[in-house]
Enzyme design. Structure first.
Site, PDB file in Angstrom:
ATOM      1  N   THR A 368       0.911  -1.129  -0.057  1.00 33.00           N
ATOM      2  CA  THR A 368       0.070  -0.223  -0.042  1.00 33.00           C
ATOM      3  C   THR A 368       0.865   1.204   0.163  1.00 33.00           C
ATOM      4  OG1 THR A 368      -1.760  -0.998   1.286  1.00 33.00           O
ATOM      5  CG2 THR A 368      -1.752   1.244   1.621  1.00 33.00           C
ATOM      6  N   THR A 386      -4.564   2.177  -1.865  1.00 38.55           N
ATOM      7  CA  THR A 386      -3.959   0.844  -2.087  1.00 38.55           C
ATOM      8  C   THR A 386      -4.524   0.126  -3.240  1.00 38.55           C
ATOM      9  OG1 THR A 386      -3.426  -1.118  -0.998  1.00 38.55           O
ATOM     10  CG2 THR A 386      -5.474  -0.184  -0.434  1.00 38.55           C
ATOM     11  N   SER A 439     -11.174  -1.593   6.169  1.00 38.75           N
ATOM     12  CA  SER A 439      -9.706  -1.439   5.988  1.00 38.75           C
ATOM     13  C   SER A 439      -9.101  -1.156   7.457  1.00 38.75           C
ATOM     14  CB  SER A 439      -9.537   0.097   5.468  1.00 38.75           C
ATOM     15  OG  SER A 439      -8.193   0.355   5.253  1.00 38.75           O
ATOM     16  N   GLY A 460       1.053  -1.694   5.276  1.00 42.53           N
ATOM     17  CA  GLY A 460       1.359  -2.945   6.026  1.00 42.53           C
ATOM     18  C   GLY A 460       0.198  -3.729   6.441  1.00 42.53           C
TER      19      GLY A 460
HETATM   20  O1  DON Z   1      -7.174  -1.593   3.445  1.00 41.23           O
HETATM   21  C1  DON Z   1      -6.479  -2.406   4.188  1.00 41.23           C
HETATM   22  O2  DON Z   1      -6.532  -2.483   5.331  1.00 41.23           O
HETATM   23  C2  DON Z   1      -5.547  -3.182   3.342  1.00 41.23           C
HETATM   24  N1  DON Z   1      -6.085  -3.424   2.066  1.00 41.23           N
HETATM   25  C3  DON Z   1      -4.147  -2.486   3.069  1.00 41.23           C
HETATM   26  C4  DON Z   1      -3.237  -3.290   2.398  1.00 41.23           C
HETATM   27  C5  DON Z   1      -1.983  -2.790   2.664  1.00 41.23           C
HETATM   28  O3  DON Z   1      -1.423  -2.110   3.528  1.00 41.23           O
HETATM   29  C6  DON Z   1      -0.639  -3.737   2.198  1.00 41.23           C
HETATM   30  N2  DON Z   1       0.500  -3.175   2.459  1.00 41.23           N
HETATM   31  N3  DON Z   1       1.445  -3.628   2.825  1.00 41.23           N
END
Ligand code: DON
Length: 557
Positions: A368, A386, A439, A460
């Site tokens: 992200t 993201t 999210s 993350g």
């Molecule tokens: O919205 C969310 O919580 C996840 N889709 C975020 C994805 C993410 O942070 C991937 N990164 N490392």
């Protein structure tokens, strides 16, 4: 004096000699921090042209879709938390939605079992994209320049190309097995079957054309017209659900920011459909900051107390939280003093809490990205957006050149079954048409005694919330500067998998030993989050830092 020397030596050991001694990036007037240097430069140029923080954020948002395709996007979604120069907080929700034809059990087979990877790699994994409407609404409402000025740098970079960085080459190399097999994606990023070389010019003509349609027709240039027709066509052909009507119906939503008070600090952050605000409020409400400060940074007691507060907060997150426009979420109760003081009684002292019966999930690499801008007038923009997975579900939309997200995996595909982040979620986050998936993204503005103190955020997945928490605590409790606070090693507990994930240099061998004796399973993690942040110094200047875990850049003037 001796005590100070000891503290200095201890922090040099924890942070490493370089980080402890070198200052963050400083600027007098304005600053931009992103995870990709070309995008940072675009943001700074926009500010120098007279744009405000929101113009710069919009320009960076469009640019990262070109120069940082692993996470920057037109085909995904995200959140903005901001502050106007007059101190008014704002929150913009441009999270993806489930298509109208989505159903609660769409990722299950006839016996009710999860179909492996369907919510991650199929065309049904794609949520209706929100980024373009989000950036356009932000631009129209708060921008000072024209849309043309804010979007032109991205169009130029797409059409005329830019030199591929070592970082982009590396991530393409590591994703080769998956992406190299997907025709339209391979055609752009794997010419001749190889990941495009470092230093080679990456031209993305279709993406440039898609951006140009947005410039020409605003939201209609994406949610209607050619781009929408291309997206609906690929969905129909490949078994996806998004229709032209879904795109037409999509709207980003302005929301009231979620505020968490903690002593002289106030965290202005994202409300539902992000779990960030509520979960931060719970973890802080379950913790005693005075006790944590006395315990000392990343000592066994510090880790034990925070980990147990995190365990309880993630249990509530998973059970009760979801898009509050659809699910009935008892937000004020979950964050009330009465409720949290009852929950506090469940916190084990000096040993690990329960839920020990379950094994550990396998977590893959994901992306992200978070970026932030502070301008000379004091406007603040913090955006996390993201595609969910690195390069989303992996396919580029033919003719439009942007990657499709796999955000549907953030919904509860099956109650109690872990998603890609190991989160076992509940009914409140079940799939429903037009609903936003829960999210963890937590773009945050920090106030101190009513004045802007700083802004942080991170990628993350489920670890975003605890990453933001730790960077805040590092500054609030241990007086670290923004660079030390961001670079300091981190840990994470979410109840299930029942383990503390930690970056290996996080704890001293003695602290790790004590934690194991308390009953914790410690699982090393190569890197938790990738924080970008900016703080205001008492003399009015700014300091910023892009996490040493990544290859971003802080710059200002
Ligand atoms: O919205 C969310 O919580 C996840 N889709 C975020 C994805 C993410 O942070 C991937 N990164 N490392």
């Amino acid at each position: 004096m001796r005590f100070r020397l000891l503290v200095f030596l201890a922090s040099a050991l924890i942070l490493g000699p370089v980080q402890a001694q070198q200052p963050p990036v400083s600027a007098k007037n304005a600053m931009v921090v992103t995870s990709e240097p070309l995008a940072t430069d675009v943001g700074v140029r926009i500010l120098k042209q007279g744009g405000n923080a929101f113009d710069a954020a919009v320009a960076v948002g469009f640019t990262l879709a070109v120069t940082y395709p692993q996470a920057g996007n037109l085909g995904g979604g995200g959140f903005l938390v901001g502050l106007t120069q007059h101190g008014t907080p704002m929150a913009l929700d441009f999270r993806e939605t489930a298509p109208k034809a989505a159903t609660r059990d769409m990722f299950l087979d006839e016996s009710g079992n999860l179909i492996p990877d369907k919510s991650l790699t199929s065309y049904k994994a794609v949520g209706v994209p929100g980024t373009v409407d989000g950036l356009l609404q932000l631009q129209a409402k708060f921008g000072r320049l024209t849309l043309e000025q804010d979007i032109a740098p991205a169009i130029r970079l797409a059409k005329f190309g830019f030199p591929v960085s070592a970082a982009l080459h590396r991530v393409l190399e590591s994703e080769r097995a998956r992406l190299g097999k997907i025709g339209p994606t391979a055609a752009i990023f794997y010419p001749d079957g190889e990941p495009i070389a470092e230093g080679a010019t990456l031209i993305q003509s279709d993406l440039g054309a898609a951006l140009q349609r947005i410039l020409a027709d605003g939201r209609k240039g994406f949610y209607e017209g050619d781009t929408a027709a291309m997206l609906a066509a690929v969905m129909e052909r490949e078994g996806g659900l998004i229709t032209q009507q879904d795109l037409k119906d999509y709207h980003a939503k302005w929301r009231s920011a979620f505020t968490v008070r903690e002593g002289e600090f106030e965290l202005i952050t994202m409300p539902l459909p992000s779990s960030g605000g509520v979960t931060l409020a719970q973890i802080l409400g379950l913790s005693d900051l005075g006790v944590l400060k006395r315990a000392g940074h990343n000592t066994a007691d510090y880790v034990q107390q925070l980990a147990e507060a995190e365990r309880l907060a993630y249990a509530d997150r998973n059970q009760y939280l979801g898009d509050s426009d659809f699910a009935n979420v008892p937000i004020s109760e979950l964050t009330s003093r009465t409720y949290l003081s009852t929950r506090k009684k469940l916190l084990p002292v000096g040993h690990a809490g329960s839920n020990k019966d379950e094994g550990s999930g396998v977590l893959e690499h994901r992306q992200t990205t978070h970026f932030c801008v502070v301008d000379k007038d004091g406007n603040v923009a913090a955006i996390s957006y993201t595609l969910n997975g690195t390069f989303g579900m992996g396919a580029v939309l033919p003719g439009a050149g942007f990657l499709l997200n796999n955000e549907m995996d953030d919904f509860t595909a099956k109650v109690g079954a872990p998603n890609t982040y190991g989160l076992k979620q509940g009914e409140a986050n079940a799939i429903q048409p037009k609903k936003r998936m829960l999210s963890s993204m937590t773009p945050t503005v920090i106030m101190r005694n009513g004045r802007f103190f700083g802004t942080i955020g991170s990628p993350g997945g489920s670890t975003i919330i605890t990453t933001v928490l730790q960077v805040f605590l590092n500054m609030a409790l241990f007086d670290m500067n923004i660079r030390e606070a961001i670079d300091a090693p981190r840990f994470h507990e979410q109840g299930w998998p029942d383990e503390i994930r930690y970056e290996q240099e996080s704890f001293s061998p003695e602290a790790a030993d004590s934690l194991r004796k308390m009953g914790y399973t410690l699982t090393p993690d190569p890197g938790l989050g990738q924080v970008n942040g900016i703080v205001r110094l008492p003399d009015g200047g700014l300091q910023g830092w892009s996490d040493s875990r990544g290859s971003g850049k802080a710059a200002g003037f």
